[in-house]
Scaffold this motif. Structure first.
Motif, PDB file in Angstrom:
ATOM      1  N   LEU A  51      -1.451  -5.322  -6.972  1.00  0.00           N
ATOM      2  CA  LEU A  51      -2.708  -5.547  -6.409  1.00  0.00           C
ATOM      3  C   LEU A  51      -2.454  -5.724  -4.778  1.00  0.00           C
ATOM      4  CD1 LEU A  51      -5.855  -5.584  -6.634  1.00  0.00           C
ATOM      5  CD2 LEU A  51      -5.862  -8.144  -7.051  1.00  0.00           C
ATOM      6  N   PRO A  52      -1.546  -6.761  -4.286  1.00  0.00           N
ATOM      7  CA  PRO A  52      -1.701  -6.993  -3.078  1.00  0.00           C
ATOM      8  C   PRO A  52      -1.242  -5.689  -2.079  1.00  0.00           C
ATOM      9  CG  PRO A  52      -0.361  -8.604  -4.171  1.00  0.00           C
ATOM     10  CD  PRO A  52      -0.816  -7.665  -5.180  1.00  0.00           C
ATOM     11  N   SER A  53      -0.079  -5.016  -2.689  1.00  0.00           N
ATOM     12  CA  SER A  53       0.002  -3.792  -1.869  1.00  0.00           C
ATOM     13  C   SER A  53      -0.966  -2.735  -1.942  1.00  0.00           C
ATOM     14  CB  SER A  53       1.459  -2.927  -2.590  1.00  0.00           C
ATOM     15  OG  SER A  53       2.414  -3.758  -2.428  1.00  0.00           O
ATOM     16  N   LEU A  54      -1.633  -2.698  -3.207  1.00  0.00           N
ATOM     17  CA  LEU A  54      -2.823  -1.651  -3.306  1.00  0.00           C
ATOM     18  C   LEU A  54      -3.894  -1.892  -2.153  1.00  0.00           C
ATOM     19  CD1 LEU A  54      -3.696   0.483  -5.189  1.00  0.00           C
ATOM     20  CD2 LEU A  54      -4.790  -0.964  -6.565  1.00  0.00           C
ATOM     21  N   THR A  73       9.069  -8.375   8.254  1.00  0.00           N
ATOM     22  CA  THR A  73      10.328  -7.978   7.202  1.00  0.00           C
ATOM     23  C   THR A  73       9.909  -8.873   5.900  1.00  0.00           C
ATOM     24  OG1 THR A  73      11.826  -7.563   8.741  1.00  0.00           O
ATOM     25  CG2 THR A  73      12.730  -7.947   6.760  1.00  0.00           C
ATOM     26  N   VAL A  74       9.630 -10.137   5.847  1.00  0.00           N
ATOM     27  CA  VAL A  74       9.439 -10.975   4.895  1.00  0.00           C
ATOM     28  C   VAL A  74       8.312 -10.490   4.109  1.00  0.00           C
ATOM     29  CG1 VAL A  74       8.598 -13.283   4.038  1.00  0.00           C
ATOM     30  CG2 VAL A  74      10.637 -13.167   5.793  1.00  0.00           C
ATOM     31  N   LEU A  75       7.088 -10.238   4.812  1.00  0.00           N
ATOM     32  CA  LEU A  75       6.064  -9.494   4.274  1.00  0.00           C
ATOM     33  C   LEU A  75       6.238  -8.499   3.308  1.00  0.00           C
ATOM     34  CD1 LEU A  75       2.908 -10.266   3.703  1.00  0.00           C
ATOM     35  CD2 LEU A  75       2.533  -8.830   5.599  1.00  0.00           C
ATOM     36  N   THR A  76       6.901  -7.404   4.093  1.00  0.00           N
ATOM     37  CA  THR A  76       7.316  -6.069   3.439  1.00  0.00           C
ATOM     38  C   THR A  76       8.175  -6.387   2.338  1.00  0.00           C
ATOM     39  OG1 THR A  76       7.250  -5.125   5.496  1.00  0.00           O
ATOM     40  CG2 THR A  76       8.533  -3.976   4.091  1.00  0.00           C
ATOM     41  N   LEU A  77       9.192  -7.379   2.249  1.00  0.00           N
ATOM     42  CA  LEU A  77      10.003  -7.422   1.243  1.00  0.00           C
ATOM     43  C   LEU A  77       9.293  -7.926  -0.188  1.00  0.00           C
ATOM     44  CD1 LEU A  77      13.413  -8.490   2.551  1.00  0.00           C
ATOM     45  CD2 LEU A  77      12.954  -6.181   1.886  1.00  0.00           C
ATOM     46  N   VAL A  78       8.455  -9.030   0.087  1.00  0.00           N
ATOM     47  CA  VAL A  78       7.632  -9.635  -0.816  1.00  0.00           C
ATOM     48  C   VAL A  78       6.709  -8.453  -1.452  1.00  0.00           C
ATOM     49  CG1 VAL A  78       6.189 -11.160  -1.515  1.00  0.00           C
ATOM     50  CG2 VAL A  78       7.738 -12.014   0.131  1.00  0.00           C
ATOM     51  N   LEU A  79       5.846  -8.014  -0.853  1.00  0.00           N
ATOM     52  CA  LEU A  79       5.146  -6.956  -1.442  1.00  0.00           C
ATOM     53  C   LEU A  79       5.820  -5.993  -2.058  1.00  0.00           C
ATOM     54  CD1 LEU A  79       2.693  -6.208   1.742  1.00  0.00           C
ATOM     55  CD2 LEU A  79       2.130  -7.310  -0.470  1.00  0.00           C
ATOM     56  N   ALA A  80       7.177  -5.239  -1.495  1.00  0.00           N
ATOM     57  CA  ALA A  80       7.903  -4.205  -2.095  1.00  0.00           C
ATOM     58  C   ALA A  80       8.380  -4.785  -3.538  1.00  0.00           C
ATOM     59  CB  ALA A  80       8.971  -3.974  -1.260  1.00  0.00           C
ATOM     60  N   CYS A  81       8.946  -5.921  -3.424  1.00  0.00           N
ATOM     61  CA  CYS A  81       9.171  -6.478  -4.705  1.00  0.00           C
ATOM     62  C   CYS A  81       8.298  -6.534  -5.692  1.00  0.00           C
ATOM     63  CB  CYS A  81      10.068  -7.997  -4.514  1.00  0.00           C
ATOM     64  SG  CYS A  81      11.361  -7.998  -3.814  1.00  0.00           S
ATOM     65  N   LEU A  82       7.152  -7.110  -5.667  1.00  0.00           N
ATOM     66  CA  LEU A  82       6.058  -7.147  -6.402  1.00  0.00           C
ATOM     67  C   LEU A  82       5.636  -5.902  -6.873  1.00  0.00           C
ATOM     68  CD1 LEU A  82       3.940  -9.865  -4.708  1.00  0.00           C
ATOM     69  CD2 LEU A  82       5.032 -10.214  -6.975  1.00  0.00           C
ATOM     70  N   GLY A 101       1.559  -2.100   8.929  1.00  0.00           N
ATOM     71  CA  GLY A 101       2.720  -1.336   8.155  1.00  0.00           C
ATOM     72  C   GLY A 101       3.400  -2.439   7.138  1.00  0.00           C
ATOM     73  N   ALA A 102       2.693  -3.125   6.315  1.00  0.00           N
ATOM     74  CA  ALA A 102       2.981  -4.342   5.759  1.00  0.00           C
ATOM     75  C   ALA A 102       3.700  -3.628   4.464  1.00  0.00           C
ATOM     76  CB  ALA A 102       2.173  -5.363   5.389  1.00  0.00           C
ATOM     77  N   VAL A 103       2.987  -2.477   3.657  1.00  0.00           N
ATOM     78  CA  VAL A 103       3.655  -1.780   2.683  1.00  0.00           C
ATOM     79  C   VAL A 103       4.359  -0.652   3.084  1.00  0.00           C
ATOM     80  CG1 VAL A 103       3.017  -0.691   0.733  1.00  0.00           C
ATOM     81  CG2 VAL A 103       1.554  -2.546   1.111  1.00  0.00           C
ATOM     82  N   ASN A 104       5.600  -0.567   2.932  1.00  0.00           N
ATOM     83  CA  ASN A 104       6.378   0.380   3.319  1.00  0.00           C
ATOM     84  C   ASN A 104       6.834   1.212   2.084  1.00  0.00           C
ATOM     85  OD1 ASN A 104       8.925   1.892   3.841  1.00  0.00           O
ATOM     86  ND2 ASN A 104       9.505   0.860   5.445  1.00  0.00           N
ATOM     87  N   VAL A 105       6.181   2.161   1.755  1.00  0.00           N
ATOM     88  CA  VAL A 105       6.287   2.800   0.472  1.00  0.00           C
ATOM     89  C   VAL A 105       7.610   3.415   0.379  1.00  0.00           C
ATOM     90  CG1 VAL A 105       5.444   4.896  -0.873  1.00  0.00           C
ATOM     91  CG2 VAL A 105       3.860   3.736   0.734  1.00  0.00           C
ATOM     92  N   TRP A 106       8.212   3.911   1.343  1.00  0.00           N
ATOM     93  CA  TRP A 106       9.941   4.330   1.097  1.00  0.00           C
ATOM     94  C   TRP A 106      10.612   3.303   0.475  1.00  0.00           C
ATOM     95  CZ3 TRP A 106      11.858   8.417   0.005  1.00  0.00           C
ATOM     96  CH2 TRP A 106      13.256   8.667   0.215  1.00  0.00           C
ATOM     97  N   LEU A 107      10.493   2.288   1.272  1.00  0.00           N
ATOM     98  CA  LEU A 107      11.297   0.882   0.785  1.00  0.00           C
ATOM     99  C   LEU A 107      11.026   0.685  -0.459  1.00  0.00           C
ATOM    100  CD1 LEU A 107      11.886  -1.222   3.681  1.00  0.00           C
ATOM    101  CD2 LEU A 107      11.406  -2.450   1.483  1.00  0.00           C
ATOM    102  N   THR A 108       9.579   0.785  -0.899  1.00  0.00           N
ATOM    103  CA  THR A 108       9.349   0.269  -2.259  1.00  0.00           C
ATOM    104  C   THR A 108       9.861   1.357  -3.263  1.00  0.00           C
ATOM    105  OG1 THR A 108       7.190  -0.352  -1.384  1.00  0.00           O
ATOM    106  CG2 THR A 108       7.144  -0.243  -3.880  1.00  0.00           C
ATOM    107  N   ILE A 109       9.825   2.701  -3.162  1.00  0.00           N
ATOM    108  CA  ILE A 109      10.480   3.436  -3.940  1.00  0.00           C
ATOM    109  C   ILE A 109      12.184   3.267  -3.953  1.00  0.00           C
ATOM    110  CG2 ILE A 109      11.119   5.895  -4.294  1.00  0.00           C
ATOM    111  CD1 ILE A 109       8.616   6.685  -2.970  1.00  0.00           C
TER     112      ILE A 109
END
Lengths: 298, 292
Positions: free
Chosen positions: A15-18, B85-94, B149-157
């Motif tokens: 949800l947050p990312s979405l 960086t912290v925000l991006t990593l947290v969102l990517a892990c989740l 830019g908080a959600v980095n799709v590439w990094l998430t993949i």
């Protein structure tokens, strides 16, 4: 519904990312309706006048936008070609160096520019390419007796500089995937060739290069999506009005028409043209890469 | 054995020299800038500096680090890098954890994956994006550097692919013990993924440190600029208004040496993390892009 009940934790995690994607990626996508409007900031999206495809017609009628599309295509295509050929060749040559220490040193040096931004590198290039005693022109004059070259002030030299500096920045980093492919070649192939008395050149021609071709196809195909991506960061930090004719690209053109001229609808239309062409090419190229090399993103 | 033939040995010598020269070409421009930054005004302005400082001096650095605008831009850059960086990593892990499940256990997975990936292949473009930022009241706001830019799709993949390699047995054992998915992610997945997270974190940090365009577009006050944006205005747009020189300094300092010092200070953090980055990124890159 049962799925939602069982997997509620999964949905909650996404949800947050979405939400971020909806606000910062999908909301702007809705904003592309501006491409069909004579957008005025004070009227907003709902108050501006609808003008159909007028902005697109302007784009294909104005000489400067045609020139910009052409510039973008040429610069991006040359970058794609050289960013494939240079790492391919470099990886093969580097693979011949057996002393691990030397090989590692070279790798450390060539990967570095990839991590520096175009602001830093632009600053460095403006400095060393200056006609007023920049390092490069000083070397050309004292070693070869060449008159100072306007690397960033002459259209043709500008294109050359943009492509050369892009390759300089990225070729090392591009080598990594090829080195990984080289490490996967079965050593017994070389041993067999050795027994047959093949020279190293013959081995390179018949074992090394064919083994790298699949990776080259994947890298080359996937970069097709960049055919209208000539590199905003780089051009923006290097160009000036003197080289607009040969060096202005879609992204910089969109920036100037929007920010400096305030033609928001027109700028959106040009941006949309780029996005659609890029999307089509990305979809096609990933299909090809999947068919030919079984490449998948996830 | 080809290694022993004369022609191969000759080739090998030339090849080694050629590649070393190419390697040097990649760093010499930076060395030149470093040399200029430590040189005296007279030598720099007369173009006498090559790869070694002429009449060594540190005045350019003293002037730079005493410039309040420079200092505040460093602070903004540090803040955005860490928070971003912290925000991006947290969102990517989740997001990566549920999407790493097979679609048989998590049906909606494929839909989510496409919603994520589509943002990589199609964007609204500069103007619509600006209008959204404006309507969110993020213009001239520090968070404009972090949130979009908080959600980095590439990094998430990349992370998703890494999570798939985590042995299923570990997860099953945790779930049987009654742990929920949040607990499993935190106590099973994250500890085994630390090297991957370190790699992705470093990448994200370098990305944030180098970002300059968002600052230029959305911020109007120089004092709000992150370092990369400040450098862009000083080096590329040649805007020297944030610095005043008194007559005595004019004798010692030139725009050339001060610019060189600023370029080098801007690159310095990247140079510092580069050895760590290099240790990890080969693995990280291969992890995401080359699969059988």
């Amino acid at each position: 519904m049962r799925g939602l009940k069982r997997n509620w934790q999964f949905h909650l995690m996404i949800l947050p990312s979405l939400l971020f994607l909806i606000v910062f990626a999908y909301l702007p996508m809705a904003g592309i309706v501006m491409a069909f409007q004579d957008f005025k900031p004070w009227d907003g999206v709902f108050g501006s006048e609808w003008i159909g495809l007028e902005n697109f017609r302007t784009m294909f009628e104005r000489d400067d936008s045609i020139q910009v599309i052409w510039n973008t295509f040429i610069i991006a295509a040359l970058k794609i070609i050289f960013n494939l050929v240079a790492p391919f060749t470099f990886a093969i040559l580097l693979n011949e160096i057996r002393k691990a220490f030397i090989s590692r040193t070279i790798q450390t040096l060539v990967y570095l520019p990839h991590f520096l931004s175009w602001v830093i590198l632009g600053g460095i290039l403006l400095n060393i390419l200056s006609t007023d005693g920049g390092l490069v022109n000083r070397m050309l004059t004292s070693w070869f007796g060449i008159e100072p070259i306007f690397f960033l002030g002459d259209g043709n030299w500008f294109r050359f500089t943009v492509i050369a500096s892009e390759v300089w920045k990225e070729f090392g980093y591009g080598t990594i995937v090829f080195l990984a492919a080289l490490a996967n070649i079965n050593p017994s192939l070389y041993e067999a060739a050795e027994v047959d008395g093949a020279t190293r050149w013959k081995q390179t021609l018949h074992i090394t290069i064919p083994s790298l071709i699949p990776m080259a196809i994947v890298v080359g195909t996937l970069s097709l999506g960049n055919i209208l991506n000539a590199g905003f960061d780089q051009i923006f930090n290097l160009y000036n009005p003197l080289v607009y004719e040969k060096g202005d690209i879609l992204d910089t053109f969109v920036y100037r028409t929007a920010i400096e001229d305030g033609k928001f609808g027109f700028a959106t239309a040009v941006g949309l043209f780029k996005s659609i062409v890029s999307m089509a090419l990305i979809v096609i190229s990933y299909r090809i890469a999947y068919k030919v090399a079984n490449y998948r993103v996830f | 054995m080809y290694h022993k033939t004369t022609s191969y040995r000759v080739f090998n010598v030339f090849n080694t020299v050629f590649l070393l020269v190419l390697g040097l070409i990649c760093v010499l421009p930076l060395v030149h800038v470093l040399a200029v930054s430590f040189s005296a005004k007279s030598a720099a302005d007369a173009n006498l500096v090559n790869l070694w400082p002429v009449e060594f001096t540190t005045v350019a650095y003293e002037k730079t680090i005493n410039n309040p605008v420079f200092l505040s831009s460093v602070w903004v850059a540090v803040k955005r890098t860490l928070i971003g960086t912290v925000l991006t990593l947290v969102l990517a892990c989740l997001a990566a954890y549920p999407m790493s499940k097979e679609s048989s256990t998590f049906k909606a997975r494929n839909i989510y994956a496409w919603v994520f990936v589509f943002t990589m292949i199609f964007q609204g473009g500069l103007v619509p994006f600006y209008v959204v930022i404006q309507n969110l009241n993020l213009i001239n706001n520090f968070w404009v550097l972090v949130l979009p830019g908080a959600v980095n799709v590439w990094l998430t993949i990349l992370l998703l692919n890494f999570f798939r390699g985590v042995p299923k047995e570990l997860e099953e054992a945790a779930l049987i013990d009654g742990a929920g998915h949040f607990r499993t992610l935190i106590s099973i997945y994250l500890p085994v993924s630390l090297p991957a997270l370190a790699t992705l974190g470093l990448f994200s940090m370098v990305f944030h440190w180098n970002s300059w365009f968002d600052g230029l577009l959305y911020l109007q006050n120089k004092s709000d600029y992150p370092l990369a944006t400040f450098l862009q205005t000083v080096i590329v747009q040649r805007d020297m208004s944030s610095m005043t020189f008194n007559p005595k300094e004019m004798e010692l300092l030139s725009q050339k040496t001060v610019n060189a010092a600023q370029i080098f200070l801007g690159a310095l953090p990247v140079l510092v993390v580069y050895p760590f980055l290099q240790k990890f990124f080969v693995k990280g890159l291969v992890l995401g892009s080359v699969k059988e």
